[in-house]
Scaffold this motif. Sequence first.
Motif, PDB file in Angstrom:
ATOM      1  N   VAL A  44       0.832  -1.200   0.000  1.00 39.81           N
ATOM      2  CA  VAL A  44       0.000   0.000   0.000  1.00 39.81           C
ATOM      3  C   VAL A  44       0.866   1.248   0.000  1.00 39.81           C
ATOM      4  O   VAL A  44       0.623   2.190  -0.761  1.00 39.81           O
ATOM      5  N   ALA A  45       1.905   1.261   0.820  1.00 39.18           N
ATOM      6  CA  ALA A  45       2.783   2.434   0.885  1.00 39.18           C
ATOM      7  C   ALA A  45       3.508   2.664  -0.444  1.00 39.18           C
ATOM      8  O   ALA A  45       3.599   3.807  -0.917  1.00 39.18           O
ATOM      9  N   ALA A  46       3.993   1.609  -1.058  1.00 37.90           N
ATOM     10  CA  ALA A  46       4.707   1.756  -2.333  1.00 37.90           C
ATOM     11  C   ALA A  46       3.783   2.288  -3.419  1.00 37.90           C
ATOM     12  O   ALA A  46       4.156   3.197  -4.173  1.00 37.90           O
ATOM     13  N   PHE A  47       2.571   1.735  -3.497  1.00 40.40           N
ATOM     14  CA  PHE A  47       1.633   2.195  -4.522  1.00 40.40           C
ATOM     15  C   PHE A  47       1.198   3.634  -4.246  1.00 40.40           C
ATOM     16  O   PHE A  47       1.067   4.445  -5.167  1.00 40.40           O
ATOM     17  N   ALA A  48       0.981   3.972  -2.975  1.00 36.72           N
ATOM     18  CA  ALA A  48       0.594   5.338  -2.621  1.00 36.72           C
ATOM     19  C   ALA A  48       1.702   6.322  -3.011  1.00 36.72           C
ATOM     20  O   ALA A  48       1.423   7.417  -3.502  1.00 36.72           O
ATOM     21  N   CYS A  49       2.945   5.925  -2.817  1.00 36.26           N
ATOM     22  CA  CYS A  49       4.074   6.782  -3.219  1.00 36.26           C
ATOM     23  C   CYS A  49       4.107   6.956  -4.739  1.00 36.26           C
ATOM     24  O   CYS A  49       4.389   8.059  -5.243  1.00 36.26           O
ATOM     25  N   ARG A  55       1.087  12.340  -9.445  1.00 39.77           N
ATOM     26  CA  ARG A  55       0.462  13.654  -9.302  1.00 39.77           C
ATOM     27  C   ARG A  55       1.484  14.777  -9.428  1.00 39.77           C
ATOM     28  O   ARG A  55       1.137  15.945  -9.469  1.00 39.77           O
ATOM     29  N   GLY A  56       2.766  14.408  -9.439  1.00 40.13           N
ATOM     30  CA  GLY A  56       3.816  15.415  -9.519  1.00 40.13           C
ATOM     31  C   GLY A  56       4.194  15.967  -8.157  1.00 40.13           C
ATOM     32  O   GLY A  56       4.803  17.026  -8.053  1.00 40.13           O
ATOM     33  N   SER A  57       3.843  15.233  -7.111  1.00 40.34           N
ATOM     34  CA  SER A  57       4.117  15.687  -5.753  1.00 40.34           C
ATOM     35  C   SER A  57       5.233  14.856  -5.132  1.00 40.34           C
ATOM     36  O   SER A  57       5.414  13.690  -5.447  1.00 40.34           O
ATOM     37  N   ARG A  58       5.960  15.491  -4.250  1.00 37.37           N
ATOM     38  CA  ARG A  58       6.974  14.777  -3.484  1.00 37.37           C
ATOM     39  C   ARG A  58       6.485  14.540  -2.056  1.00 37.37           C
ATOM     40  O   ARG A  58       7.236  14.145  -1.188  1.00 37.37           O
ATOM     41  N   THR A  59       5.186  14.808  -1.853  1.00 38.33           N
ATOM     42  CA  THR A  59       4.572  14.630  -0.541  1.00 38.33           C
ATOM     43  C   THR A  59       3.471  13.588  -0.636  1.00 38.33           C
ATOM     44  O   THR A  59       2.568  13.702  -1.469  1.00 38.33           O
ATOM     45  N   LEU A  60       3.544  12.596   0.222  1.00 39.36           N
ATOM     46  CA  LEU A  60       2.506  11.562   0.280  1.00 39.36           C
ATOM     47  C   LEU A  60       1.333  12.127   1.066  1.00 39.36           C
ATOM     48  O   LEU A  60       1.494  12.607   2.184  1.00 39.36           O
ATOM     49  N   GLU A  61       0.148  12.094   0.458  1.00 44.02           N
ATOM     50  CA  GLU A  61      -1.041  12.629   1.112  1.00 44.02           C
ATOM     51  C   GLU A  61      -2.027  11.512   1.408  1.00 44.02           C
ATOM     52  O   GLU A  61      -1.943  10.420   0.840  1.00 44.02           O
ATOM     53  N   THR A  62      -2.968  11.818   2.277  1.00 45.67           N
ATOM     54  CA  THR A  62      -3.982  10.847   2.675  1.00 45.67           C
ATOM     55  C   THR A  62      -4.725  10.298   1.466  1.00 45.67           C
ATOM     56  O   THR A  62      -5.024   9.104   1.398  1.00 45.67           O
ATOM     57  N   GLN A  63      -5.009  11.176   0.502  1.00 49.04           N
ATOM     58  CA  GLN A  63      -5.748  10.730  -0.683  1.00 49.04           C
ATOM     59  C   GLN A  63      -4.972   9.674  -1.462  1.00 49.04           C
ATOM     60  O   GLN A  63      -5.571   8.801  -2.084  1.00 49.04           O
ATOM     61  N   ASP A  64      -3.640   9.718  -1.421  1.00 54.88           N
ATOM     62  CA  ASP A  64      -2.829   8.715  -2.107  1.00 54.88           C
ATOM     63  C   ASP A  64      -2.993   7.350  -1.440  1.00 54.88           C
ATOM     64  O   ASP A  64      -3.148   6.330  -2.114  1.00 54.88           O
ATOM     65  N   VAL A  65      -2.965   7.352  -0.118  1.00 54.59           N
ATOM     66  CA  VAL A  65      -3.133   6.096   0.628  1.00 54.59           C
ATOM     67  C   VAL A  65      -4.544   5.559   0.427  1.00 54.59           C
ATOM     68  O   VAL A  65      -4.735   4.362   0.193  1.00 54.59           O
ATOM     69  N   GLN A  66      -5.531   6.459   0.476  1.00 53.78           N
ATOM     70  CA  GLN A  66      -6.921   6.049   0.274  1.00 53.78           C
ATOM     71  C   GLN A  66      -7.112   5.409  -1.095  1.00 53.78           C
ATOM     72  O   GLN A  66      -7.713   4.347  -1.217  1.00 53.78           O
TER      73      GLN A  66
END
Length: 115
Positions: A44-49, A55-66
């Motif tokens: 889950v963490a790898a896919f969320a990253c 998305r072009g972000s270097r920040t993992l957000e809740t929506q990525d994990v969701q």
Amino acid sequence: MERADYLPPERLRELATAIDPAIRLEPDAEQVLQDVADDFVENVAAFACQLASHRGSRTLETQDVQLALEKLWDIRLPGIGESSAELRLIQRRPQAHSDAYKQRMQLVRKSQSKV
């Protein structure tokens, strides 16, 4: 490579006894459950990253994990990463039973009514 211990043995035993106070886990079963938990968290963490990167972000957000939980495991956590206006109603999907299942249930009901 050494595995991370996302689900410590003490917590695993705690969860098991919360379900059934008499349950005892064999060491091999405990290890398998820990491995499954570790794989779950890592996947889950790898896919969320990857989603955050997409998305072009270097920040993992809740929506990525969701989204990772939804896509990988069909897990929806209501209220996580959503505003109250965005919460949607969760409806139970109707169960589609096979004909064989329906026939077995009819036999069970008939046998129960005879008793």
